[in-house]
Each structure stands twice: as structure tokens, then as C-alpha cells.
Design a protein around this motif. Sequence first.
Motif, PDB file in Angstrom:
ATOM      1  N   VAL A   1      23.411  -7.633  15.566  1.00 19.29           N
ATOM      2  CA  VAL A   1      23.591  -8.905  14.863  1.00 19.29           C
ATOM      3  C   VAL A   1      25.076  -9.108  14.585  1.00 19.29           C
ATOM      4  O   VAL A   1      25.734  -8.216  14.037  1.00 19.29           O
ATOM      5  N   CYS A   2      25.596 -10.256  14.978  1.00 20.01           N
ATOM      6  CA  CYS A   2      26.978 -10.610  14.657  1.00 20.01           C
ATOM      7  C   CYS A   2      26.987 -11.147  13.238  1.00 20.01           C
ATOM      8  O   CYS A   2      26.263 -12.099  12.941  1.00 20.01           O
ATOM      9  N   VAL A   3      27.762 -10.537  12.381  1.00 20.67           N
ATOM     10  CA  VAL A   3      27.826 -11.046  11.011  1.00 20.67           C
ATOM     11  C   VAL A   3      29.264 -11.320  10.625  1.00 20.67           C
ATOM     12  O   VAL A   3      30.153 -10.497  10.811  1.00 20.67           O
ATOM     13  N   LYS A   4      29.471 -12.495  10.103  1.00 22.03           N
ATOM     14  CA  LYS A   4      30.798 -12.885   9.668  1.00 22.03           C
ATOM     15  C   LYS A   4      30.896 -12.656   8.170  1.00 22.03           C
ATOM     16  O   LYS A   4      29.932 -12.901   7.445  1.00 22.03           O
TER      17      LYS A   4
ATOM     18  N   SER B   1      24.564 -17.777   6.431  1.00 19.82           N
ATOM     19  CA  SER B   1      23.996 -18.145   7.735  1.00 19.82           C
ATOM     20  C   SER B   1      23.601 -16.903   8.529  1.00 19.82           C
ATOM     21  O   SER B   1      22.642 -16.934   9.291  1.00 19.82           O
ATOM     22  N   ASP B   2      24.355 -15.816   8.371  1.00 20.80           N
ATOM     23  CA  ASP B   2      24.066 -14.602   9.131  1.00 20.80           C
ATOM     24  C   ASP B   2      22.969 -13.753   8.500  1.00 20.80           C
ATOM     25  O   ASP B   2      22.412 -12.872   9.159  1.00 20.80           O
ATOM     26  N   SER B   3      22.658 -14.006   7.223  1.00 25.69           N
ATOM     27  CA  SER B   3      21.592 -13.220   6.602  1.00 25.69           C
ATOM     28  C   SER B   3      20.252 -13.513   7.286  1.00 25.69           C
ATOM     29  O   SER B   3      19.371 -12.666   7.336  1.00 25.69           O
TER      30      SER B   3
ATOM     31  N   SER C   1      31.151  -6.990  13.220  1.00 22.34           N
ATOM     32  CA  SER C   1      31.892  -7.997  12.467  1.00 22.34           C
ATOM     33  C   SER C   1      33.368  -7.871  12.784  1.00 22.34           C
ATOM     34  O   SER C   1      33.868  -6.773  13.044  1.00 22.34           O
ATOM     35  N   MET C   2      34.036  -9.002  12.764  1.00 20.54           N
ATOM     36  CA  MET C   2      35.477  -9.000  12.947  1.00 20.54           C
ATOM     37  C   MET C   2      36.098  -9.595  11.698  1.00 20.54           C
ATOM     38  O   MET C   2      35.688 -10.664  11.257  1.00 20.54           O
ATOM     39  N   ALA C   3      37.040  -8.891  11.119  1.00 13.82           N
ATOM     40  CA  ALA C   3      37.727  -9.406   9.934  1.00 13.82           C
ATOM     41  C   ALA C   3      39.134  -8.839   9.939  1.00 13.82           C
ATOM     42  O   ALA C   3      39.332  -7.688  10.322  1.00 13.82           O
TER      43      ALA C   3
ATOM     44  N   ALA D   1      23.106 -14.149  16.559  1.00 12.68           N
ATOM     45  CA  ALA D   1      24.202 -14.707  15.765  1.00 12.68           C
ATOM     46  C   ALA D   1      23.631 -15.932  15.067  1.00 12.68           C
ATOM     47  O   ALA D   1      22.499 -16.343  15.341  1.00 12.68           O
ATOM     48  N   ALA D   2      24.399 -16.523  14.158  1.00 12.34           N
ATOM     49  CA  ALA D   2      23.970 -17.785  13.549  1.00 12.34           C
ATOM     50  C   ALA D   2      24.474 -18.927  14.429  1.00 12.34           C
ATOM     51  O   ALA D   2      25.435 -18.753  15.167  1.00 12.34           O
ATOM     52  N   THR D   3      23.822 -20.081  14.363  1.00 15.28           N
ATOM     53  CA  THR D   3      24.285 -21.198  15.181  1.00 15.28           C
ATOM     54  C   THR D   3      25.694 -21.616  14.782  1.00 15.28           C
ATOM     55  O   THR D   3      26.477 -22.023  15.611  1.00 15.28           O
ATOM     56  N   GLU D   4      25.990 -21.514  13.489  1.00 14.73           N
ATOM     57  CA  GLU D   4      27.368 -21.790  13.080  1.00 14.73           C
ATOM     58  C   GLU D   4      27.677 -21.076  11.782  1.00 14.73           C
ATOM     59  O   GLU D   4      26.800 -20.868  10.943  1.00 14.73           O
ATOM     60  N   SER D   5      28.929 -20.694  11.631  1.00 13.79           N
ATOM     61  CA  SER D   5      29.335 -20.010  10.416  1.00 13.79           C
ATOM     62  C   SER D   5      29.561 -21.031   9.314  1.00 13.79           C
ATOM     63  O   SER D   5      29.780 -22.213   9.576  1.00 13.79           O
ATOM     64  N   SER D   6      29.528 -20.570   8.060  1.00 11.00           N
ATOM     65  CA  SER D   6      29.663 -21.494   6.929  1.00 11.00           C
ATOM     66  C   SER D   6      31.095 -21.936   6.714  1.00 11.00           C
ATOM     67  O   SER D   6      31.333 -23.011   6.182  1.00 11.00           O
TER      68      SER D   6
ATOM     69  N   TYR E   1      32.433 -23.110  11.063  1.00 10.69           N
ATOM     70  CA  TYR E   1      31.450 -23.961  11.748  1.00 10.69           C
ATOM     71  C   TYR E   1      31.908 -24.573  13.073  1.00 10.69           C
ATOM     72  O   TYR E   1      31.706 -25.734  13.326  1.00 10.69           O
ATOM     73  N   THR E   2      32.497 -23.718  13.917  1.00 11.88           N
ATOM     74  CA  THR E   2      32.792 -24.215  15.261  1.00 11.88           C
ATOM     75  C   THR E   2      31.509 -24.230  16.089  1.00 11.88           C
ATOM     76  O   THR E   2      31.328 -25.083  16.943  1.00 11.88           O
ATOM     77  N   GLY E   3      30.628 -23.262  15.819  1.00 12.77           N
ATOM     78  CA  GLY E   3      29.336 -23.243  16.512  1.00 12.77           C
ATOM     79  C   GLY E   3      29.419 -22.950  17.994  1.00 12.77           C
ATOM     80  O   GLY E   3      28.485 -23.250  18.727  1.00 12.77           O
ATOM     81  N   THR E   4      30.523 -22.367  18.443  1.00 13.98           N
ATOM     82  CA  THR E   4      30.616 -22.059  19.875  1.00 13.98           C
ATOM     83  C   THR E   4      30.622 -20.564  20.166  1.00 13.98           C
ATOM     84  O   THR E   4      30.431 -20.157  21.307  1.00 13.98           O
TER      85      THR E   4
END
Lengths: 259, 322
Positions: A5-8, A37-39, A61-63, A116-121, A124-127
Motif C-alpha cells: 500500500v502506498c501511503v502518503k 485517503s490512504d487509510s 512512503s516517500m517523505a 494507492a488512493a485515487t488522490e492525496s488530500s 490531489y494530483t491524482g496521477t
Amino acid sequence: MNVVVCVKQIPDPADPGSLDPSTKTLKRDGKLILDESDSYGVEMALQLVTNAGGGEVTLVSMAPNSETSGLRTALAMGAASATLVSDPALQGTDALGTAKVLAAVIKDANPDLVLAATESSDGYTGTVPEQLAELLGRPSVTFAKTIEIDGETVKVQRQTDGGYDDVECPLPAVVSVTAGVVEPRYPSFKGIMAAKSKPVEEKTVADLGLDASAIGWDGARQDIVDIAAAPEREAGEIIEDDGEGHAKIVEYLDSLKVL
Amino acid sequence: MTLSKIWVYAQADEGKVSTLTLELLTKARDLADTVEAVYAGTDADAVAAQLGEHGATTVHTTGDLGGALEGVPVASAIAAAVEAGNGPDAVLLGTSYDGRDVAGRLSVKLDVPVITNVVDLELDGDRLVGTEPIFGGTTNVKTKSTQDGVQIFLVRPKSFAAEPNGGGAATVAELSVPDTGATGAARVTNRYVEEASGPKLDEAAIVVAGGRGLGESEKYEMIEALAKLVKAAPGASRAIVDAGWVPYSYQIGQTGKVVKPTVYIAAGISGATQHMVGMKGSKNIIAINKDPEAPIFGIADLGIVGDVHKVLPKLIEALESR
Ligand SMILES: Cc1cc2nc3c(=O)[nH]c(=O)nc-3n(C[C@H](O)[C@H](O)[C@H](O)COP(=O)(O)OP(=O)(O)OC[C@H]3O[C@@H](n4cnc5c(N)ncnc54)[C@H](O)[C@@H]3O)c2cc1C
Ligand SMILES: Nc1ncnc2c1ncn2[C@@H]1O[C@H](COP(=O)(O)O)[C@@H](O)[C@H]1O
């Protein structure tokens, strides 16, 4: 059945933050939390692995700043381990660069399914999910409302404008989930304690063998040419309902000649 | 200076080209000498007139995709055209389900960035500059790609008005899809359309939207009754979509639909930035909320500080008796 799971990890959305005027990137000081969104993806992955009767949920995750508090939340929900890519050189990385970083980690893990989630909070690029799928050379289904594994196939109800489509896709695949697909569990006390000792492997850009020109500001290959406050809309007449509020509305609609 | 050629990713439903596609074609006319469409339906001949009327001279069509999701085959076809030297300078896609998929796949195939959430576009030499609202629409940033090659933009609905320019039907040209191998393997096996009566949410002149302040699922009937009386489309905040009161297709906001009706009535909606980004372009906004501090009042033309359970029934009764 292994699921990554990709989590931001993002700044608290209640406090949306600001742009750093010198670097023109989002300020990310302070604690980061698991993007809500990732939960949903984490919960979905845990359910799929349980239903499959074996396998593991791992996180990536990338941070930019070694932040793990969002990862700990997802580990407390039940994920087994995490990989965190953290490097000051990641500052300014755009969606494509993010996907390159995530893909480099996931390639080695080679899971059956990537969620992954469709878009991050916050971005929200969603790509990212679709870019990730292309980099991994995998098929994908975006905007999943439900996910079911049937042998070597993933079956998804994919959100559409007027309803949904049933979509079938062979594994291994990448699927992005919409908010509200499942009810994310609250980490139990036991889960929170266990999460403290679960492995979080930290990697740098060099560890992944990624070219430094693919990430950060250089990799984004975009110039921000202007930042300005959006024009504000003025408030009009605000009145207390004294039992005749509805009449005010009718009067207003009449004045607009829309009735 | 203008660009020489822009391709617009076109989408249609049952032979009707989406308004979002027509908006992009209209804007593209100001930005490039030649505007062409890329279309993946089986009925390119049927949509060529609508596309041409809005400025597309050619519609490049992939033909029947055999139920494949459009992202991979359409992106592969565009990338192949670019590699063969027949591609555009820029590709504009609407922020739709498939639009995002095509943009993501294409950016990797061409190794160029995508600029997303765009609400305005302008020219700067041979570069297009996109405007994107951030922080829930409180700040606008302008971004351009510095990478040579194709510029990709994902544009939010209702950013531009759709206006015909009287062009004749677009010429239909075949766009060949390379073998997509494993990546193109996702197939649609069935389609479900939720029944909806009355005007469509993103086209209605009046929208009546309800939020968590309605208290419980059954109370959404007040929204539907009011919508019916004023020939409006019913809509919702995400809070009550997530709670399962109404389908996702009712959602207005950042992750839902963008609406710009003549009148927007918000009942029991607080006005979170993610909601307002989808409706603050409405001409006239009426808000009913019991909390005088609710952010929705900051943008309402008429605000009623009151209980929806009192105001709405009386409003419905008053309109019924007219
Ligand atoms: C990434 C992301 C994307 C999002 N996308 C969207 C989106 O697309 N659309 C969207 O709507 N939201 C979206 N949200 C959610 C958004 O942040 C809010 O949580 C949501 O809009 C709140 O919905 P609401 O106004 O119905 O509920 P609340 O914020 O709970 O507001 C309810 C309101 O009703 C009022 N009220 C209560 N009782 C009464 C009564 N009896 N009479 C009158 N008023 C009453 C209260 O005063 C309150 O103002 C998103 C959030 C995130 C993080
Ligand atoms: N930095 C990141 N680390 C891990 N996952 C990410 C990151 N950025 C994006 N993603 C994943 O991709 C999804 C869509 O992100 P975005 O395209 O930025 O809206 C997110 O919800 C995550 O699941």
C-alpha cells in the motif's frame, strides 16, 4: 497474497499549511499524519490478505524528512512492515518523480497487488497511481469502490459519472481506491504497542539507484511563475430565521426570476 | 505567439460529447493554430460534427478498444504518434476518470510532467502556463513545464465556457494503438447507471445540496422535494456521501462534481474548502445553517441562520402553494 500500500504522510489537513516563499514548496515542518485517503487502502489491503488466508501487507512512503508517524498509524492498523524513502534531495519532487521513487521500491518487493488512493488530500494530483502502474509495466484500475480477488484476477467496481463499471484485471496489478470504500479500523492499544517494534526500513535516493536528475526540483521540470491569493467572494445578506426565513428565500428566488 | 497544434482528449456518452471536452476545445482555439481531438469511442463519425463545431478540424480515433479501460491504449496511441513525429505540442485532458488515467500513462511514456488541477491556461512563448488553485482554492499558482516536448495539462471542469465557432464536421482519421501487452489488460465487463431523474447536476440551472446538518438519511427527502419543486438537481456534501445517504454521483467539491448554476442552495452544509471549491463559481448562493459562524455564510448572497428542519418544510410548503 502480498499487497503493497502506498501511503502518503501529510501535514494535518485541519491546518493546511503554506508555501515556503523561497523554495515555493509546501512547508512540511511539524508532525505529519497518515493521509486519511490512504487509510482506506490500508484497510482494504488488510481485508484482502485476511480473505486470501495468507500473505502480508507492507507499506511504502516517500517523505523528505524521515517522518514515520503516519506509517506507525498504518502499522498499528495491522500492516507488517514499511519502507520509507527519505532524502533531502526529494524536496520539490512532483507526481512523476514520486511515482519513480515508489516504483523503485515496489519493483523489488514484486507484490501481487499495489494499492494507492485515487488522490492525496494535500496534493490531489491524482496521477501517481497510474504513473506508478506504467513504470511497473502493470495493468491498473483506478477509482475502485470495491475490490475482490478471484484467483489470478482482481474484480473491481470502478466509479463512473453516473454509476459504476465492473472491471476485471489480471494480477499483478495496481488499483487505486476512492474514499469511503471501507471503514478503516481504529488501531487497538495492542496494535499501537506492536507498531512501535515493527520494521521500518529507511532508504535514500542513492540506495534505490535512482538518478538524482529524476527527482526533486530538477526532476519536476516545472517553473512556478506566480503565486497569488485567489479573489474572494463577498458575503451578502445574512439574517436570523425568525420563522419567516423561508419567505426571504422565496422573495430572493423571485427577484432572480428563476421560479 | 501560439502553439502549432493541440490535441484534446475527447469523451462522449451515447453520442453526446461531454461539456468538459467542448470547454477544452473552445479554449484550445485561443492557444494553437490547429486543434484536433483524440477519441476512443466506436462512433467517431457521430461525434465529429459536435467536435468540429467547437474547433476540432480532425478527430483521431482509436476505434473499438474491446472493453479496455481507455488510459493505456489512448496514451500508447498518442505516444506512438509523438514518436513518429505526428504528435501535438500539447495535450489537454479534462479531470475525468479516464482523463487522469490517460494523462498519467502518457507522462511516463513520454517522460514529461503533467500539470494538474488546472483552471486557466495562457501562452508564454511556446509554453502554456496553467493556473492551479491550492489550499482549497485560497491561493492560485501558475506553473509551466520547462521540459522540451509535449506539454500535458489536466484541466478541471467548468474552467472555460464551451462556445461553438461554427466549424464544419471534423475529419475522422485513424489513430493506431500499438500492442499494449500486459499493461492494457483491464476490461470492463458490465456497466451500471444509477437512475436519476430531472436535470443533471453539472448542467442544472439550480442546485439544491444537503449536508450532515440534515441529521439523518431520511431527511434528504426534503432536498429532493425542494429540488423537484424548483426543477433543480439535488446534490450533496461528501460527509453524507461517505455516510451512504446518497450515491457518490451527488457529491459536489474537490473530489466530486464542479457546479456553476444560477442558484445554489446549501442546506446544513458547513462550507469546508473542499466543498466550496466545487460550488463557489455559482452565480447566486443561498445558505441555510444554524451556526452563524459557518464558513458557507462567508460566500452566501443570502444566508439564513436557522434550523433546516424548520426552514425547509416551510419553504417547500410555500412553493407548493404557488
Ligand atoms: C481530500 C479531501 C477531499 C474532499 N472532497 C470533498 C468534496 O469533494 N466535497 C465535499 O463536500 N467535501 C469534501 N471533503 C470533506 C470536507 O472537508 C468536509 O468534511 C465536508 O464537506 C463536510 O460536509 P458537511 O458540510 O455536510 O458536514 P459538516 O462539516 O459536519 O457540517 C454540517 C453543518 O450543518 C450545520 N447544522 C447542523 N444541524 C443543523 C440544523 N438542524 N439546521 C441547520 N444547520 C445544521 C452545522 O452547523 C454544520 O455547519 C474532502 C475532504 C478531504 C480531506
Ligand atoms: N509521497 C508519497 N508516498 C507514498 N504514496 C504516495 C505519495 N504520493 C502519492 N502517493 C500515493 O498516490 C496517491 C495519489 O496521490 P496524488 O497523485 O499525489 O494525488 C496517494 O493517495 C498515495 O496513495
